[in-house]
Design a protein around this motif. Sequence first.
Motif, PDB file in Angstrom:
ATOM      1  N   VAL A 129       0.859  -1.189   0.000  1.00 30.93           N
ATOM      2  CA  VAL A 129       0.000   0.000   0.000  1.00 30.93           C
ATOM      3  C   VAL A 129       0.891   1.233   0.000  1.00 30.93           C
ATOM      4  O   VAL A 129       1.967   1.228   0.602  1.00 30.93           O
ATOM      5  N   ASN A 130       0.453   2.282  -0.706  1.00 30.97           N
ATOM      6  CA  ASN A 130       1.256   3.501  -0.801  1.00 30.97           C
ATOM      7  C   ASN A 130       0.323   4.704  -0.909  1.00 30.97           C
ATOM      8  O   ASN A 130      -0.336   4.907  -1.925  1.00 30.97           O
ATOM      9  N   ASP A 131       0.277   5.514   0.141  1.00 35.24           N
ATOM     10  CA  ASP A 131      -0.602   6.688   0.164  1.00 35.24           C
ATOM     11  C   ASP A 131      -0.165   7.781  -0.805  1.00 35.24           C
ATOM     12  O   ASP A 131      -0.943   8.714  -1.063  1.00 35.24           O
ATOM     13  N   VAL A 165      -0.054   1.984 -15.668  1.00 28.34           N
ATOM     14  CA  VAL A 165       0.899   0.884 -15.506  1.00 28.34           C
ATOM     15  C   VAL A 165       0.472  -0.026 -14.358  1.00 28.34           C
ATOM     16  O   VAL A 165       0.501  -1.259 -14.472  1.00 28.34           O
ATOM     17  N   LYS A 166       0.063   0.568 -13.241  1.00 28.13           N
ATOM     18  CA  LYS A 166      -0.353  -0.252 -12.093  1.00 28.13           C
ATOM     19  C   LYS A 166      -1.533  -1.138 -12.444  1.00 28.13           C
ATOM     20  O   LYS A 166      -1.529  -2.349 -12.174  1.00 28.13           O
ATOM     21  N   GLU A 167      -2.569  -0.559 -13.036  1.00 27.60           N
ATOM     22  CA  GLU A 167      -3.749  -1.338 -13.369  1.00 27.60           C
ATOM     23  C   GLU A 167      -3.433  -2.418 -14.411  1.00 27.60           C
ATOM     24  O   GLU A 167      -3.953  -3.540 -14.331  1.00 27.60           O
ATOM     25  N   GLY A 190       0.940  -8.827  -7.175  1.00 26.88           N
ATOM     26  CA  GLY A 190       0.628  -7.514  -6.629  1.00 26.88           C
ATOM     27  C   GLY A 190       1.459  -6.456  -7.328  1.00 26.88           C
ATOM     28  O   GLY A 190       2.502  -6.762  -7.910  1.00 26.88           O
ATOM     29  N   ALA A 191       0.993  -5.203  -7.278  1.00 28.61           N
ATOM     30  CA  ALA A 191       1.723  -4.116  -7.936  1.00 28.61           C
ATOM     31  C   ALA A 191       1.547  -2.837  -7.132  1.00 28.61           C
ATOM     32  O   ALA A 191       0.492  -2.596  -6.536  1.00 28.61           O
ATOM     33  N   LEU A 192       2.600  -2.003  -7.135  1.00 26.76           N
ATOM     34  CA  LEU A 192       2.600  -0.799  -6.308  1.00 26.76           C
ATOM     35  C   LEU A 192       3.646   0.178  -6.837  1.00 26.76           C
ATOM     36  O   LEU A 192       4.589  -0.213  -7.527  1.00 26.76           O
ATOM     37  N   MET A 193       3.467   1.442  -6.499  1.00 21.57           N
ATOM     38  CA  MET A 193       4.503   2.450  -6.735  1.00 21.57           C
ATOM     39  C   MET A 193       5.462   2.424  -5.554  1.00 21.57           C
ATOM     40  O   MET A 193       5.039   2.309  -4.398  1.00 21.57           O
ATOM     41  N   SER A 245       7.928   7.788  -3.735  1.00 17.65           N
ATOM     42  CA  SER A 245       7.182   8.831  -4.440  1.00 17.65           C
ATOM     43  C   SER A 245       7.199   8.626  -5.954  1.00 17.65           C
ATOM     44  O   SER A 245       6.800   9.508  -6.707  1.00 17.65           O
ATOM     45  N   GLY A 246       7.649   7.438  -6.405  1.00 18.75           N
ATOM     46  CA  GLY A 246       7.700   7.154  -7.838  1.00 18.75           C
ATOM     47  C   GLY A 246       8.941   7.775  -8.474  1.00 18.75           C
ATOM     48  O   GLY A 246       9.744   8.416  -7.815  1.00 18.75           O
ATOM     49  N   SER A 247       9.126   7.545  -9.764  1.00 23.12           N
ATOM     50  CA  SER A 247       8.143   7.066 -10.706  1.00 23.12           C
ATOM     51  C   SER A 247       8.223   5.569 -11.022  1.00 23.12           C
ATOM     52  O   SER A 247       7.653   5.114 -12.020  1.00 23.12           O
ATOM     53  N   THR A 248       8.918   4.789 -10.183  1.00 27.97           N
ATOM     54  CA  THR A 248       9.012   3.355 -10.443  1.00 27.97           C
ATOM     55  C   THR A 248       7.773   2.635  -9.937  1.00 27.97           C
ATOM     56  O   THR A 248       7.347   2.829  -8.798  1.00 27.97           O
TER      57      THR A 248
END
Length: 279
Positions: A204-206, A221-223, A233-236, A239-242
């Motif tokens: 999880v990433n707020d 990209v996540k979806e 599972g997938a997440l940033m 603060s990204g952009s990876t």
Amino acid sequence: MIQVKAPAKLNLSLRILAKRDDGFHALDTLMIRLPELADVLTISEAEAFVFTCSDPTVPGDESNLVVKAVRAWEAASGRKAECSIHLEKHVPHGAGLGGGSSDAATALAVVNDLHGSLLPVERLIEIAGTFGSDIPFFLMPGAVRCTGRGEILEPAPSPPALPVLLLKPAFGVATPDAYKRWKDSLPLPGVRYDAQVFPWGELVNDLERPVFEKHRLLAEVKEWLLNRPEVAGALMSGSGSTMFAVLHDLTDARTVADEARMELDPGLWSWAGMTDGEE
């Protein structure tokens, strides 16, 4: 001359609790390392400190985190650093992978060792927190839960070693901008932000909400990853952009990366490997 690796990191979870009076945000984040994705620092003895880097886009002046780390060590120890440091970059910057923070922490530890370990590791952690919230993490082993603004560290149970695929577009994300947008940001319709729960923890990433609102490609990209059968599972990260995907099997990484470039963005940078953790 010695060579030391400065590994990248992933945030498996990143919760923002509140905006603090000092302007920082109160965090609760769990971070782990990517030992196979690392910058390399080459340190040699010299009459005075010199810093160079293989990447000409990385500043080599006093604004560089490695230089800041060495200057902070000099101020705390009362000694001048007598070494040269050459940084060979492999971890992309502006990526949420902590490359610059890892470089700084590694430099701080190595310069201290090179000069007779004048400062204990507890003091190094304290110094590191004064010029970067992520930096103290890299001075501790294993998985770490970071709270406060990121400088309060607590060893955490290590998840198992996870097969992961990293995808990053050509652009980076400025961390201060992501945090600035957090409070007033809104979720994008059709994008999944809820925690993804696994036996070893959660993803999880707020910061996804404010970053996705500005950079719609990252939400796409996540979806796209979450809809792939190879992806658990997938997440940033940070603060990204990876964006990263936890895979069922690492052998699927090349197929997923190639198809992501075909369907989403031909300029996507990719990397695949195992996270640090219990085998």
